[in-house]
Design a protein around this motif. Sequence first.
Motif, PDB file in Angstrom:
ATOM      1  N   SER A   1       0.834  -1.202   0.000  1.00 35.23           N
ATOM      2  CA  SER A   1       0.000   0.000   0.000  1.00 35.23           C
ATOM      3  C   SER A   1       0.866   1.249   0.000  1.00 35.23           C
ATOM      4  CB  SER A   1      -0.924   0.012   1.227  1.00 35.23           C
ATOM      5  OG  SER A   1      -0.174   0.098   2.413  1.00 35.23           O
TER       6      SER A   1
ATOM      7  N   SER B   1       0.358   5.472   0.796  1.00 30.37           N
ATOM      8  CA  SER B   1      -0.582   6.437   1.378  1.00 30.37           C
ATOM      9  C   SER B   1       0.042   7.827   1.448  1.00 30.37           C
ATOM     10  CB  SER B   1      -0.994   5.997   2.782  1.00 30.37           C
ATOM     11  OG  SER B   1       0.113   5.963   3.645  1.00 30.37           O
ATOM     12  N   GLU B   2      -0.820   8.812   1.386  1.00 28.61           N
ATOM     13  CA  GLU B   2      -0.415  10.208   1.508  1.00 28.61           C
ATOM     14  C   GLU B   2      -1.377  10.888   2.482  1.00 28.61           C
ATOM     15  OE1 GLU B   2       1.715  13.794   0.722  1.00 28.61           O
ATOM     16  OE2 GLU B   2       2.152  11.740   0.130  1.00 28.61           O
ATOM     17  N   THR B   3      -0.810  11.558   3.486  1.00 24.62           N
ATOM     18  CA  THR B   3      -1.621  12.276   4.472  1.00 24.62           C
ATOM     19  C   THR B   3      -1.355  13.774   4.342  1.00 24.62           C
ATOM     20  OG1 THR B   3      -1.552  10.414   6.013  1.00 24.62           O
ATOM     21  CG2 THR B   3      -2.138  12.557   6.916  1.00 24.62           C
TER      22      THR B   3
ATOM     23  N   GLU C   1      -6.584  11.682   4.124  1.00 23.24           N
ATOM     24  CA  GLU C   1      -5.758  10.511   3.893  1.00 23.24           C
ATOM     25  C   GLU C   1      -6.156   9.878   2.564  1.00 23.24           C
ATOM     26  OE1 GLU C   1      -5.688   7.805   7.210  1.00 23.24           O
ATOM     27  OE2 GLU C   1      -5.946   9.446   8.645  1.00 23.24           O
TER      28      GLU C   1
ATOM     29  N   SER D   1      -5.079   6.664   0.096  1.00 22.70           N
ATOM     30  CA  SER D   1      -4.280   5.442   0.069  1.00 22.70           C
ATOM     31  C   SER D   1      -4.738   4.540  -1.061  1.00 22.70           C
ATOM     32  CB  SER D   1      -4.386   4.695   1.402  1.00 22.70           C
ATOM     33  OG  SER D   1      -5.714   4.288   1.658  1.00 22.70           O
ATOM     34  N   THR D   2      -3.787   3.823  -1.595  1.00 20.88           N
ATOM     35  CA  THR D   2      -4.075   2.829  -2.620  1.00 20.88           C
ATOM     36  C   THR D   2      -3.392   1.536  -2.221  1.00 20.88           C
ATOM     37  OG1 THR D   2      -3.934   2.300  -4.975  1.00 20.88           O
ATOM     38  CG2 THR D   2      -2.096   3.514  -4.015  1.00 20.88           C
ATOM     39  N   ARG D   3      -3.982   0.420  -2.572  1.00 22.03           N
ATOM     40  CA  ARG D   3      -3.440  -0.867  -2.151  1.00 22.03           C
ATOM     41  C   ARG D   3      -3.588  -1.890  -3.273  1.00 22.03           C
ATOM     42  NH1 ARG D   3      -8.547  -0.360  -0.255  1.00 22.03           N
ATOM     43  NH2 ARG D   3      -9.943  -2.153  -0.469  1.00 22.03           N
TER      44      ARG D   3
END
Length: 853
Positions: free
Chosen positions: A409, A411-413, A425, A427-429
């Motif tokens: 995964s 993610s960017e916050t 937030e 996110s990609t998985r």
Amino acid sequence: MKKNFTKILAFILIAIFICACNAVKRVPDGKNLLTKNDIIVNGKSSGDEEASNQMYQKPNANLLGYKLRLNLYNLAKLNPDSTYQAKFKNDPEKYDRQAKLLSAKQVDRLGQSFMYKGIHEFLKSTGEAPVIIDTAKAKKSAQRLKYYYFNNGFFNVKTDFEVDSVGFKRAKIKYNITTGPGYKLDSIRTSILSPALDSLHKTNAEPSLLKSGNQYKTSDFEDEKNRITTYFRNHGAYTFQPTYINFDIDTIGKKNEADVNLIIKNYTIQEKDSNRTEPFKLYKISDVNIYTDYSSANAKLPISDSTSYKNFNLYSYKKLKYKPRAITDAIFITKGTDFADYKTTLTSRYLNNLKIFNYPSIQYEVDKRDPTAQSLIANIFLTPRKKYSFGTSLDFTHSNIQDFGIEASISETIRNIFNRAETLEISTRVNIGSSKDMANPNNNFFNVSEYGLDLKLNFPRVLLPFGTEKIIPKRMIPSTTIAAGFSKQRNIGLDKENFTGGIAYNWTPKRFNTAKFDLLNIQFVRNLNPANYFNVYSSSYNSLNDIGKIYNIDSANYDSAETKNLIINKGTTGFTNDVLSGITSLVPSDDAYQEVESIEERRRRLTENDFILATSYTFSKTTKKDLTDNNFYLFKTKVESAGTLLTLVSNVGNLQKNANGSYEIFNLEYSEYAKAEFDFIKHWDFGKEKVLAVRSFFGIAIPFGNSDYIPFSRSYYGGGSNDNRAWQPYDLGPGRTGSVNDFNEANMKIHLSGEFRFKIFGDVKGALFADAGNIWNVMDNVTDEKARFDGLADLKELALGTGFGIRYDLSFFVIRLDMGFKTYNPAYEVGDRWFKEYNFGHSVLNFGINYPF
């Protein structure tokens, strides 16, 4: 196979017996192995766990009575280096021969290898050295026991000990304790010199922990100190500490009674080489200063931006990046109010919960502007986290569907996205895995895949067009989450696209309570490959195919005239339509007709696209204080309603129903049901890393209105590593049907579990468990009486699995292996359900991460 197993078991038992007989091999002559600490109180044996904890020496740990770690230690050579060198000392030519064959360096290194040295080091570190009786330590233990009973009110306690031999090089220590009468509290007085504190103490409505008639306990006095200190510091006594509280205990002229005088002296101030005292003062907050971008680097820089908002002063070393209310809403310390410790704690928790600052620093200083010196300035130092943070993760997973999976995964916050402490937030998985339960014509190991994208926007407040402060005050740390997600599964059964979204409110009514209200929870499940149904649900296909070989009249449905197997999907659909339309010889009263009808109903239900619009409320309460607390309970309940709002809109709008008598949205029948769940977990800590854990769960979902069944994604299943461990996931029930389907599910579930956990050695733990439960259909469109719950008599269909487990504690998570045995299987006829499949051949090995409950 059975003969081999018997031989192996016999060998293990003989080895254990030999080791047990040799348990004292490391005990020197004239010394004794400690076998037991026997505490005798007033002539009777005591099982007081706290008293046992006073011992300086405790017997070697045992596993169900067997000292495994001691015997492992005894198997090790204590000095493997000297043993290895000794064999060459007695035979120098042997060393020369091996040196020529290998080399002198390799021969020397061989002595450091695992086989010669490492295995013995492992046995010593894993095992446990014999606990040899030390009378000096026994004297210390007797003295500690004396203090223990003295602190529990037995002021005339006497202790001694004696060593009793119980066999060759074995002995136990018997501690003899004569307590004498226990002292009780008589009169309780207070002497508080500071008028402000004396007044506070008199107005305190909280009951004292020291009560006349109670037996003396030192712990009660410590708790009373903390209670008084907490009350004082929450009502303005900023300088007060527990050390200012003393107790004068007077037993002179009293018979087994003690008078108590609670003494609180004045505040001590140190001035150079002398001390002076003055009465304690109660402080009020005169100013609240908030430094929004504090760091050690800019601490000496001048303030460049500031503002005031509702009696709060906000300062920034650079340009102020936050709307004042975003921060002040999280501050419970307010100007003009009394100093209170709990407000400091609440403020720290709330600010930390914003997730845009590091843990805050809150400091107080006496306001020099106040001539009475009874005012405090609160300085709150906030260090912002980075606005953007990027994260990646790689996980190895195990679930009820995947036997093995790899998930990656990204993610960017983004913090403070709208300058009011919001966080976004993204996110990609991606997941690939292996599952033996999925249709896998090419026999590929990685036959499961999924990818998805999730968005979550968090607001540190209740996001509604009206005020909610009276219902959910800010001390409950409320927040609002708006979420949306998309995932796509490939090669997982029917292949699915899953769209989710919703808005939820979270808050904490009390310290260990949490509440969540999902105002809207939307889920749209789209099946991409419904034609693959009978490849995935092979049990349904086999049942339909068996009937088709007898009653099919259309050769186009066959694969060949010889085998007469129905073709997937053309043949299965054709034959089912022929049966239900009356073309075949089957009639509705025939069992085969009803079975085809049931198979088609289940196929239609599991291949239909689902649209769910639900509202739910979840509440949980726990007494668990931290990760090491093993004496707690957890209660969680959830109520959910789906489709009701859509039905209300449809009725008000006078919308037309479809041919099935159901309303549609986007040409899709939506689900309508009510659901309730109750989950209770209790742990008892018996000390010495022995824990008893139990769990009970009840869940029911009732379809109504627009639905006559529960969607697969919201139904219940039985079996698996976190459920009944004697059955595979989805392999239990419903009722007494015997799991006729590949993925069995229903709309009611009862589950009970009990597990006794204990330490084996080191970080290796063991467990004995029993799991009971089942799933049933109730008040839906399933007519099979074997699957339905019609009354309390059906509780005899609760399946029981028992077994044992091994766990390895890696501190940050636990690797778990559990082996479950079918002890009571309701799928069999009454009278033939107990221990029908109680053997290794029908056992189930479960792999899991962390404890099941």
